[in-house]
Design an enzyme around this catalytic site. Structure first.
Site, PDB file in Angstrom:
ATOM      1  N   ASN A  93      30.236  65.769  40.676  1.00 56.60           N
ATOM      2  CA  ASN A  93      30.111  64.533  41.442  1.00 56.60           C
ATOM      3  C   ASN A  93      30.593  64.840  42.866  1.00 56.60           C
ATOM      4  O   ASN A  93      31.147  65.907  43.122  1.00 56.60           O
ATOM      5  CB  ASN A  93      30.957  63.425  40.792  1.00 56.60           C
ATOM      6  N   ASP A 149      31.383  69.240  33.125  1.00 57.17           N
ATOM      7  CA  ASP A 149      32.527  69.529  34.003  1.00 57.17           C
ATOM      8  C   ASP A 149      33.850  69.506  33.245  1.00 57.17           C
ATOM      9  O   ASP A 149      34.749  70.310  33.519  1.00 57.17           O
ATOM     10  CB  ASP A 149      32.606  68.496  35.132  1.00 57.17           C
ATOM     11  N   HIS A 194      29.538  74.765  42.414  1.00 54.00           N
ATOM     12  CA  HIS A 194      29.735  73.320  42.285  1.00 54.00           C
ATOM     13  C   HIS A 194      28.620  72.573  43.014  1.00 54.00           C
ATOM     14  O   HIS A 194      28.443  72.729  44.219  1.00 54.00           O
ATOM     15  CB  HIS A 194      31.100  72.908  42.854  1.00 54.00           C
TER      16      HIS A 194
HETATM   17  P1  ADP Z   1      25.031  65.220  34.907  1.00 51.04           P
HETATM   18  O1  ADP Z   1      25.989  64.369  35.700  1.00 51.04           O
HETATM   19  O2  ADP Z   1      24.294  66.182  35.783  1.00 51.04           O
HETATM   20  O3  ADP Z   1      24.149  64.411  34.025  1.00 51.04           O
HETATM   21  P2  ADP Z   1      26.706  65.986  32.621  1.00 51.04           P
HETATM   22  O4  ADP Z   1      27.869  66.903  32.678  1.00 51.04           O
HETATM   23  O5  ADP Z   1      26.971  64.551  32.336  1.00 51.04           O
HETATM   24  O6  ADP Z   1      25.970  66.185  34.035  1.00 51.04           O
HETATM   25  O7  ADP Z   1      25.651  66.511  31.561  1.00 51.04           O
HETATM   26  C1  ADP Z   1      24.900  67.673  31.774  1.00 51.04           C
HETATM   27  C2  ADP Z   1      24.526  68.293  30.443  1.00 51.04           C
HETATM   28  O8  ADP Z   1      25.665  68.945  29.897  1.00 51.04           O
HETATM   29  C3  ADP Z   1      24.034  67.305  29.379  1.00 51.04           C
HETATM   30  O9  ADP Z   1      22.719  67.687  28.975  1.00 51.04           O
HETATM   31  C4  ADP Z   1      25.035  67.465  28.222  1.00 51.04           C
HETATM   32  O10 ADP Z   1      24.367  67.437  26.960  1.00 51.04           O
HETATM   33  C5  ADP Z   1      25.624  68.835  28.489  1.00 51.04           C
HETATM   34  N1  ADP Z   1      26.992  69.026  27.997  1.00 51.04           N
HETATM   35  C6  ADP Z   1      28.042  68.178  28.099  1.00 51.04           C
HETATM   36  N2  ADP Z   1      29.153  68.734  27.587  1.00 51.04           N
HETATM   37  C7  ADP Z   1      28.805  69.979  27.154  1.00 51.04           C
HETATM   38  C8  ADP Z   1      29.511  71.077  26.532  1.00 51.04           C
HETATM   39  N3  ADP Z   1      30.796  71.004  26.258  1.00 51.04           N
HETATM   40  N4  ADP Z   1      28.824  72.210  26.236  1.00 51.04           N
HETATM   41  C9  ADP Z   1      27.509  72.305  26.514  1.00 51.04           C
HETATM   42  N5  ADP Z   1      26.800  71.313  27.098  1.00 51.04           N
HETATM   43  C10 ADP Z   1      27.421  70.169  27.414  1.00 51.04           C
HETATM   44 NA    NA Z   2      27.287  65.196  37.440  1.00 52.10          NA
HETATM   45 NA    NA Z   3      29.391  66.885  34.609  1.00 53.46          NA
END
Ligand code: ADP
Ligand code: NA
Ligand code: NA
Length: 250
Positions: free
Chosen positions: A56, A66, A114
């Protein structure tokens, strides 16, 4: 050596969509797909890695991928380090900051890339009536930047689904935009297509076709490599498969 891309996600739907649109690159080993969490990634190999943080604009690592990164690399101390490296400053969506992991480095990871995918996670930017500018474009830009900012020594770039979580872009849209960026990047570094044609393809994919920026040479090249110019010019990412406008195995 061409940098390998390791796509990782816990969501099997994301994995399935990547599989559909990246078949050729998966088959020849340029792209590896891992369905699982960050901590299930193989740590034995000695490859030099960079990893993308779909962040973000304020650098907090409190949710989604993240949060997994934060936990993996040192908890709140790591979040503080990342925000310090971002000078605690606002970073617009799509901007890439290359952060050396230094004392937090482990498992071959040397850099965190990032890139904000949201300003904050309160409200999704995606707007159904205009998926091209509020979905495809954002995800394409974030992916394109990740690929271009990866430091030159990177042997493997690890990338999660981008905008597929909190950012709220529908998975088919996000995965298609990611796949298009990755396939174009390979055509670029392999010098299969000219930079001019690649630029024209990006205009068509994102819905910004502008005649004055597209040369006759570029249209000729397009036909020469077996891409129908009219099909490219009228490309609709919501309906048309990527194979209409890209060589099948690349
Ligand atoms: P954005 O804000 O770009 O949507 P997110 O972090 O919310 O980013 O999600 C991005 C992707 O990361 C999603 O497709 C989610 O399924 C995946 N994700 C979230 N946590 C994990 C994890 N611990 N390991 C692998 N993939 C993950
Ligand atoms: Na994000
Ligand atoms: Na994220």
């Amino acid at each position: 050596m061409i940098m390998k891309i390791l796509l990782i996600d816990i969501n099997p739907r994301v994995i399935r969509h990547w599989g559909k649109s990246l078949g050729g690159l998966i088959k020849n080993g340029d792209v590896i797909i891992h369905n699982g969490t960050l901590d299930t990634l193989d740590t034995g190999s000695k490859v030099r890695r960079s990893i993308v943080s779909p962040g973000n604009s304020f650098g907090f690592l409190g949710g989604g991928f993240d949060l997994a990164l934060q936990r993996h690399f040192g908890g709140i101390t790591f979040e503080k380090y990342v925000r310090y490296k971002l000078v605690h400053s606002y970073v617009p969506v799509g901007n890439c900051t290359v952060i050396p992991l230094e004392q937090f480095a482990r498992d071959g990871f040397e850099y965190l890339l990032h890139i904000p995918t949201v300003v904050t996670p309160v409200i999704p930017d995606f707007d159904r009536p205009d998926p091209q500018h509020t979905g495809y474009r954002v995800v394409f830009d974030v992916t394109w930047n990740a690929l271009h900012y990866a430091p030159s020594g990177t042997e493997q770039l690890v990338v999660p689904g981008l905008c597929t979580g909190y950012a709220g872009v529908p998975i088919p849209v996000a995965c298609k935009a990611m796949s298009f960026a990755i396939r174009l990047f390979h055509l670029k570094i392999r010098q299969v297509l000219s930079q001019d044609l690649i630029n024209a393809m990006i205009m068509c994919f994102l819905g910004y076709q502008y005649d004055a920026f597209i040369s006759d040479d570029c249209i000729e090249e397009c036909e020469r490599v077996g891409i129908d110019w009219d099909v490219l010019n009228n490309f609709n990412p919501n309906k048309d498969p990527l194979d209409y406008i890209l060589p099948e195995n690349l």
